[in-house]
Scaffold this active site. Sequence first.
Site, mmCIF file in Angstrom:
data_model
loop_
_atom_site.group_PDB
_atom_site.id
_atom_site.type_symbol
_atom_site.label_atom_id
_atom_site.label_comp_id
_atom_site.label_asym_id
_atom_site.label_seq_id
_atom_site.Cartn_x
_atom_site.Cartn_y
_atom_site.Cartn_z
ATOM 1 N N ASP A 7 0.328 -4.149 -6.377
ATOM 2 C CA ASP A 7 1.335 -3.096 -6.419
ATOM 3 C C ASP A 7 0.967 -2.149 -7.568
ATOM 4 O OD1 ASP A 7 3.760 -1.703 -5.988
ATOM 5 O OD2 ASP A 7 4.780 -2.938 -7.484
ATOM 6 N N GLU A 9 3.484 0.607 -9.294
ATOM 7 C CA GLU A 9 4.560 0.831 -10.269
ATOM 8 C C GLU A 9 5.182 -0.494 -10.705
ATOM 9 O OE1 GLU A 9 7.237 4.241 -9.502
ATOM 10 O OE2 GLU A 9 6.053 4.478 -7.674
ATOM 11 N N GLU A 15 7.462 2.582 -13.944
ATOM 12 C CA GLU A 15 8.160 3.086 -12.755
ATOM 13 C C GLU A 15 8.381 4.594 -12.894
ATOM 14 O OE1 GLU A 15 9.108 1.556 -10.001
ATOM 15 O OE2 GLU A 15 8.904 -0.574 -10.487
ATOM 16 N N ARG A 46 17.544 8.826 -2.951
ATOM 17 C CA ARG A 46 16.895 9.579 -4.025
ATOM 18 C C ARG A 46 16.782 11.060 -3.672
ATOM 19 N NH1 ARG A 46 11.871 5.370 -4.904
ATOM 20 N NH2 ARG A 46 12.725 4.179 -6.659
ATOM 21 N N ASP A 91 4.214 1.938 -2.508
ATOM 22 C CA ASP A 91 5.176 2.774 -1.798
ATOM 23 C C ASP A 91 5.345 4.134 -2.472
ATOM 24 O OD1 ASP A 91 5.815 1.195 0.381
ATOM 25 O OD2 ASP A 91 7.302 0.048 -0.727
ATOM 26 N N ASP A 152 5.784 -6.903 -8.284
ATOM 27 C CA ASP A 152 6.959 -7.188 -9.112
ATOM 28 C C ASP A 152 8.285 -7.088 -8.373
ATOM 29 O OD1 ASP A 152 6.690 -4.366 -8.853
ATOM 30 O OD2 ASP A 152 8.021 -4.089 -10.571
ATOM 31 N N ASN A 155 9.944 -5.540 -2.320
ATOM 32 C CA ASN A 155 9.066 -5.032 -1.257
ATOM 33 C C ASN A 155 7.628 -5.533 -1.377
ATOM 34 O OD1 ASN A 155 8.523 -3.428 -3.523
ATOM 35 N ND2 ASN A 155 8.077 -1.623 -2.296
#
Length: 199
Positions: A7, A9, A15, A46, A91, A152, A155
């Site tokens: 992953d 972020e 993030e 968002r 993502d 983390d 997802n």
Amino acid sequence: MEIVCLDLEGVLVPEIWIAFAKESGIPELKRTTRDEPDYTKLMNWRISVLKEHGLGLPEIRDVIGRIDPMPGAREFLDELREITQVIIISDTFTQFAGPLMKKLGRPTLFCNSLNVAENGEITGFTLRAKESKLTTVRALQSAGFETIAAGDSYNDLAMIRAGKAGFLFKSTPQIIADNPDLPAFETYDELLGAIREVL
């Protein structure tokens, strides 16, 4: 033949949305996939918050330009790529990722894309694939790779569980508690050591 899937972020860089929330003074934008497992729901929310505040891609990219990788992330990636193939499955969006990938030594990245109006307003987004992290891992496996994954957030769990080995990294106490069978690490040295053991 193994390939490590990471992953982005929360694992290699801070993030983005949390950084933007702090700089824009909109605390509700701190919500991430650590809090909301449904990514489509999170992104639609968002986008509505950005529209409400008259903010768009230029403002977010301005913040991203000042974000640096987590301490030790570049060195971890460099060392990992010396011993095996690595791909980042995120993502995030192509419109966000450029400056961060440069600072990380331009690793391979699979991510999504934003729909952006001429005035910079974010009007929507296009996911690369449904359940993109798991879909990508399955595709790599079908091409003959054994996958090792680390992440983390909620997802990341499917891709972590789908392969030869998987790890939580810098995750939340709740996610760690909900997944007691998954090894959880806080430092790059620990994660690198665990990956070495399964290669």
